[in-house]
Write a protein that holds these residues in place. Structure first.
Motif, PDB file in Angstrom:
ATOM      1  N   LYS A 149      -2.559   7.658   3.879  1.00  0.00           N
ATOM      2  CA  LYS A 149      -3.808   7.190   4.491  1.00  0.00           C
ATOM      3  C   LYS A 149      -4.323   8.254   5.464  1.00  0.00           C
ATOM      4  O   LYS A 149      -5.526   8.561   5.492  1.00  0.00           O
ATOM      5  N   ALA A 174     -11.719   2.354  -5.013  1.00  0.00           N
ATOM      6  CA  ALA A 174     -13.010   2.564  -4.346  1.00  0.00           C
ATOM      7  C   ALA A 174     -13.094   3.988  -3.800  1.00  0.00           C
ATOM      8  O   ALA A 174     -14.164   4.607  -3.821  1.00  0.00           O
ATOM      9  N   MET A 175     -11.974   4.526  -3.331  1.00  0.00           N
ATOM     10  CA  MET A 175     -11.955   5.914  -2.858  1.00  0.00           C
ATOM     11  C   MET A 175     -12.254   6.860  -4.027  1.00  0.00           C
ATOM     12  O   MET A 175     -13.042   7.803  -3.896  1.00  0.00           O
ATOM     13  N   SER A 207       0.859  -1.186   0.000  1.00  0.00           N
ATOM     14  CA  SER A 207       0.000   0.000   0.000  1.00  0.00           C
ATOM     15  C   SER A 207       0.896   1.236   0.000  1.00  0.00           C
ATOM     16  O   SER A 207       2.081   1.143  -0.301  1.00  0.00           O
ATOM     17  N   GLN A 239      -5.968  10.906   3.511  1.00  0.00           N
ATOM     18  CA  GLN A 239      -7.329  10.532   3.087  1.00  0.00           C
ATOM     19  C   GLN A 239      -8.304  10.602   4.257  1.00  0.00           C
ATOM     20  O   GLN A 239      -9.418  11.121   4.130  1.00  0.00           O
ATOM     21  N   PRO A 287      -8.571  -0.399  -2.723  1.00  0.00           N
ATOM     22  CA  PRO A 287      -9.019   0.680  -1.813  1.00  0.00           C
ATOM     23  C   PRO A 287      -8.894   2.071  -2.447  1.00  0.00           C
ATOM     24  O   PRO A 287      -9.725   2.946  -2.205  1.00  0.00           O
TER      25      PRO A 287
END
Ligand SMILES: Cc1cc2nc3c(=O)[nH]c(=O)nc-3n(C[C@H](O)[C@H](O)[C@H](O)COP(=O)(O)O)c2cc1C
Length: 176
Positions: A77, A134-135, A71, A80, A131
């Motif tokens: 992260k 999807a974000m 990731s 976000q 992920p």
């Protein structure tokens, strides 16, 4: 010309080879803002309003990072989790990012063949984007196929130059 925001997420930018070369090259482009998150927020205390204003001032969003444990490094992260607020990025009235192209630029230590059923990373690299994808979907951004520099452990200087040139072309394509 469209404006591109590059969110650079290297955890230790001074120790980087690949991402640092990219950051230096990207800084020469007038239509690109390179925003190095660990230099801005070494304490992880992200200025949410400032980040949202930056997003609004740009037409396309890029996340540039080294692949760490399949990731991004944690600052992206954290970014976000804090910046993509309800009412801004999703939910009622949360349409501020709608239509902005969203691109991942990722360097991976593993080579292309390592990301396959018989490779040591077992899974195709595409599976790890979920992920982020999807974000992008939730925020109405327009997913672009990720741009990768792979096999960084064995990358020669000329491979690196070629990779960064490819990335520059991607940025150029986003800005026209
Ligand atoms: C903590 C850590 C975790 C890493 N995890 C991965 C990984 O999951 N997959 C991979 O291909 N490479 C992994 N790597 C290798 C990095 O992706 C590679 O060193 C980096 O992309 C090189 O870019 P840089 O010169 O900008 O640091 C990892 C490296 C570190 C330090």
């Amino acid at each position: 010309m469209k404006k591109v925001l590059v969110l650079a997420g290297h955890r230790t930018p001074d120790e980087s080879r690949v991402n640092r070369a990219a950051v230096e090259a990207f800084k020469t482009l007038p239509q690109v803002t390179v925003h190095e998150l660990m230099r801005e927020y070494p304490d992880f205390k992200i200025d949410v309003r400032r980040e949202q204003a930056l997003l609004l001032a740009h037409d396309a969003v890029v996340m540039l990072f080294p692949f760490w444990w399949y990731s991004s490094p944690a600052i992206l992260k954290e970014w976000q989790d804090n910046v993509l607020e309800h009412g801004f990025a999703y939910g009622t009235g949360g349409d501020r990012l709608h239509g902005k192209p969203f691109l991942l630029m990722v360097s991976t230590g593993g080579g292309e063949q390592a990301y396959s059923p018989r490779g040591y990373n077992r899974y195709p690299i595409e599976e790890f984007w979920l992920p982020f994808k999807a974000m992008a979907n939730m925020t109405g951004m327009v997913w672009q196929p990720p741009a990768l520099i792979q096999g960084t452990h064995v990358l020669t200087d000329s491979d690196l130059d070629a990779g960064v040139s490819r990335w520059l072309s991607h940025l150029h394509a986003l800005s026209v």
